[in-house]
Write a protein that holds these residues in place. Sequence first.
Motif, PDB file in Angstrom:
ATOM      1  N   ASP A  54       0.803  -1.226   0.000  1.00  0.00           N
ATOM      2  CA  ASP A  54       0.000   0.000   0.000  1.00  0.00           C
ATOM      3  C   ASP A  54       0.833   1.273   0.000  1.00  0.00           C
ATOM      4  O   ASP A  54       0.286   2.370  -0.062  1.00  0.00           O
ATOM      5  N   ARG A  55       2.152   1.144   0.039  1.00  0.00           N
ATOM      6  CA  ARG A  55       3.009   2.329   0.027  1.00  0.00           C
ATOM      7  C   ARG A  55       3.077   2.909  -1.384  1.00  0.00           C
ATOM      8  O   ARG A  55       3.100   2.180  -2.382  1.00  0.00           O
ATOM      9  N   PHE A  56       3.142   4.222  -1.477  1.00  0.00           N
ATOM     10  CA  PHE A  56       3.187   4.928  -2.756  1.00  0.00           C
ATOM     11  C   PHE A  56       4.349   4.449  -3.627  1.00  0.00           C
ATOM     12  O   PHE A  56       4.221   4.289  -4.837  1.00  0.00           O
ATOM     13  N   SER A  57       5.491   4.202  -3.016  1.00  0.00           N
ATOM     14  CA  SER A  57       6.676   3.791  -3.780  1.00  0.00           C
ATOM     15  C   SER A  57       6.572   2.384  -4.347  1.00  0.00           C
ATOM     16  O   SER A  57       7.290   2.046  -5.289  1.00  0.00           O
ATOM     17  N   HIS A  58       5.716   1.563  -3.774  1.00  0.00           N
ATOM     18  CA  HIS A  58       5.609   0.173  -4.226  1.00  0.00           C
ATOM     19  C   HIS A  58       5.321   0.097  -5.722  1.00  0.00           C
ATOM     20  O   HIS A  58       6.020  -0.587  -6.473  1.00  0.00           O
ATOM     21  N   HIS A  59       4.282   0.815  -6.168  1.00  0.00           N
ATOM     22  CA  HIS A  59       3.936   0.734  -7.599  1.00  0.00           C
ATOM     23  C   HIS A  59       5.019   1.374  -8.464  1.00  0.00           C
ATOM     24  O   HIS A  59       5.254   0.946  -9.583  1.00  0.00           O
ATOM     25  N   ILE A  60       5.703   2.377  -7.945  1.00  0.00           N
ATOM     26  CA  ILE A  60       6.767   3.035  -8.714  1.00  0.00           C
ATOM     27  C   ILE A  60       7.904   2.044  -8.972  1.00  0.00           C
ATOM     28  O   ILE A  60       8.378   1.900 -10.105  1.00  0.00           O
ATOM     29  N   CYS A  83      10.643  11.021   5.614  1.00  0.00           N
ATOM     30  CA  CYS A  83      10.303  10.327   4.370  1.00  0.00           C
ATOM     31  C   CYS A  83       9.642   8.983   4.636  1.00  0.00           C
ATOM     32  O   CYS A  83       8.985   8.428   3.758  1.00  0.00           O
ATOM     33  N   GLY A  84       9.775   8.459   5.850  1.00  0.00           N
ATOM     34  CA  GLY A  84       9.144   7.208   6.208  1.00  0.00           C
ATOM     35  C   GLY A  84       7.736   7.357   6.753  1.00  0.00           C
ATOM     36  O   GLY A  84       6.973   6.401   6.742  1.00  0.00           O
ATOM     37  N   VAL A  85       7.389   8.555   7.222  1.00  0.00           N
ATOM     38  CA  VAL A  85       6.054   8.746   7.800  1.00  0.00           C
ATOM     39  C   VAL A  85       5.138   9.604   6.930  1.00  0.00           C
ATOM     40  O   VAL A  85       3.929   9.609   7.136  1.00  0.00           O
ATOM     41  N   LYS A  86       5.692  10.293   5.954  1.00  0.00           N
ATOM     42  CA  LYS A  86       4.888  11.108   5.032  1.00  0.00           C
ATOM     43  C   LYS A  86       4.794  10.389   3.694  1.00  0.00           C
ATOM     44  O   LYS A  86       5.711   9.699   3.279  1.00  0.00           O
ATOM     45  N   SER A  87       3.678  10.594   3.010  1.00  0.00           N
ATOM     46  CA  SER A  87       3.450   9.895   1.748  1.00  0.00           C
ATOM     47  C   SER A  87       3.836  10.747   0.544  1.00  0.00           C
ATOM     48  O   SER A  87       3.511  11.939   0.485  1.00  0.00           O
ATOM     49  N   GLY A  88       4.455  10.103  -0.428  1.00  0.00           N
ATOM     50  CA  GLY A  88       4.782  10.754  -1.693  1.00  0.00           C
ATOM     51  C   GLY A  88       3.544  11.080  -2.514  1.00  0.00           C
ATOM     52  O   GLY A  88       3.621  11.818  -3.482  1.00  0.00           O
ATOM     53  N   ARG A  89       2.398  10.515  -2.127  1.00  0.00           N
ATOM     54  CA  ARG A  89       1.146  10.896  -2.794  1.00  0.00           C
ATOM     55  C   ARG A  89       0.828  12.364  -2.508  1.00  0.00           C
ATOM     56  O   ARG A  89       0.211  13.036  -3.308  1.00  0.00           O
ATOM     57  N   GLU A  90       1.234  12.833  -1.344  1.00  0.00           N
ATOM     58  CA  GLU A  90       0.894  14.183  -0.895  1.00  0.00           C
ATOM     59  C   GLU A  90       2.060  15.166  -0.913  1.00  0.00           C
ATOM     60  O   GLU A  90       1.831  16.381  -0.942  1.00  0.00           O
ATOM     61  N   PHE A  91       3.278  14.666  -0.858  1.00  0.00           N
ATOM     62  CA  PHE A  91       4.436  15.546  -0.715  1.00  0.00           C
ATOM     63  C   PHE A  91       5.521  15.223  -1.734  1.00  0.00           C
ATOM     64  O   PHE A  91       5.749  14.058  -2.055  1.00  0.00           O
ATOM     65  N   ASP A  92       6.217  16.272  -2.169  1.00  0.00           N
ATOM     66  CA  ASP A  92       7.447  16.126  -2.933  1.00  0.00           C
ATOM     67  C   ASP A  92       8.552  16.037  -1.881  1.00  0.00           C
ATOM     68  O   ASP A  92       8.965  17.049  -1.313  1.00  0.00           O
ATOM     69  N   LYS A  93       8.998  14.845  -1.593  1.00  0.00           N
ATOM     70  CA  LYS A  93       9.925  14.631  -0.481  1.00  0.00           C
ATOM     71  C   LYS A  93      11.291  15.264  -0.706  1.00  0.00           C
ATOM     72  O   LYS A  93      11.919  15.735   0.242  1.00  0.00           O
ATOM     73  N   PHE A  94      11.761  15.281  -1.948  1.00  0.00           N
ATOM     74  CA  PHE A  94      13.030  15.964  -2.223  1.00  0.00           C
ATOM     75  C   PHE A  94      12.898  17.444  -1.843  1.00  0.00           C
ATOM     76  O   PHE A  94      13.760  18.000  -1.155  1.00  0.00           O
ATOM     77  N   LYS A  95      11.814  18.071  -2.270  1.00  0.00           N
ATOM     78  CA  LYS A  95      11.596  19.495  -2.006  1.00  0.00           C
ATOM     79  C   LYS A  95      11.395  19.753  -0.514  1.00  0.00           C
ATOM     80  O   LYS A  95      12.034  20.642   0.062  1.00  0.00           O
ATOM     81  N   GLU A  96      10.520  18.996   0.106  1.00  0.00           N
ATOM     82  CA  GLU A  96      10.185  19.217   1.518  1.00  0.00           C
ATOM     83  C   GLU A  96      11.388  19.034   2.439  1.00  0.00           C
ATOM     84  O   GLU A  96      11.520  19.734   3.437  1.00  0.00           O
ATOM     85  N   MET A  97      12.272  18.102   2.128  1.00  0.00           N
ATOM     86  CA  MET A  97      13.429  17.819   2.981  1.00  0.00           C
ATOM     87  C   MET A  97      14.703  18.502   2.485  1.00  0.00           C
ATOM     88  O   MET A  97      15.782  18.282   3.029  1.00  0.00           O
ATOM     89  N   HIS A  98      14.562  19.355   1.459  1.00  0.00           N
ATOM     90  CA  HIS A  98      15.699  20.105   0.902  1.00  0.00           C
ATOM     91  C   HIS A  98      16.828  19.158   0.473  1.00  0.00           C
ATOM     92  O   HIS A  98      18.008  19.422   0.722  1.00  0.00           O
ATOM     93  N   LEU A  99      16.434  18.062  -0.176  1.00  0.00           N
ATOM     94  CA  LEU A  99      17.392  17.093  -0.686  1.00  0.00           C
ATOM     95  C   LEU A  99      17.600  17.331  -2.178  1.00  0.00           C
ATOM     96  O   LEU A  99      16.704  17.802  -2.874  1.00  0.00           O
ATOM     97  N   THR A 100      18.781  16.991  -2.651  1.00  0.00           N
ATOM     98  CA  THR A 100      19.168  17.235  -4.029  1.00  0.00           C
ATOM     99  C   THR A 100      19.122  15.945  -4.836  1.00  0.00           C
ATOM    100  O   THR A 100      19.703  14.936  -4.422  1.00  0.00           O
TER     101      THR A 100
END
Length: 189
Positions: A54-60, A83-100
Amino acid sequence: MAKQTWRPGNMLYPLPAVMVSCKTKDERPNIITVAWAGTICSSPAMLSVSVRKDRFSHHIIKESGEFVVNLVTKDLAKACDWCGVKSGREFDKFKEMHLTELESNDVDAPGIAESPVNIECKVKQVLELGSHDMFVAEVVSVTIDDKYMDENGRFDLGAANLITYSHGEYYSLGEKLGTFGYSVAKKKK
């Protein structure tokens, strides 16, 4: 010696805490935190990651057939947890965590530039196991940050300050106790 017997469960701790980055052609890159990851073969180099269906990354990962395992330092621990508790369905994790995003050599999924080691993988098999599917993958490229290399050209694990996961908690790796074979090595006179 007193011991307790518990119901069957995963008690193989500690585990590496890693961030797995993945991408399909039609979606932005995503990051999932995984503790169910491990080495499974040395030749060819292979590893596995297990992801809940059921995780967003699974289908990716299933659709793209590739991903990047990014090792996590103490400095990345907060991003790893987020990144483990927030879903990529709702958030751009690279942007939110200031990752490159780090362009990969052999897969379309980006690595995480702030990670000391990026392990590019291509899925060879998917094992449906129950709550998780295990993605068995071949390592096709590894990128290591120069700042973690010692004077002999070896990866300095201690300098990277990697973290582990155990029973819902994150830990820094401790002191080095020895090297492979130290228990049988001949003592210098």
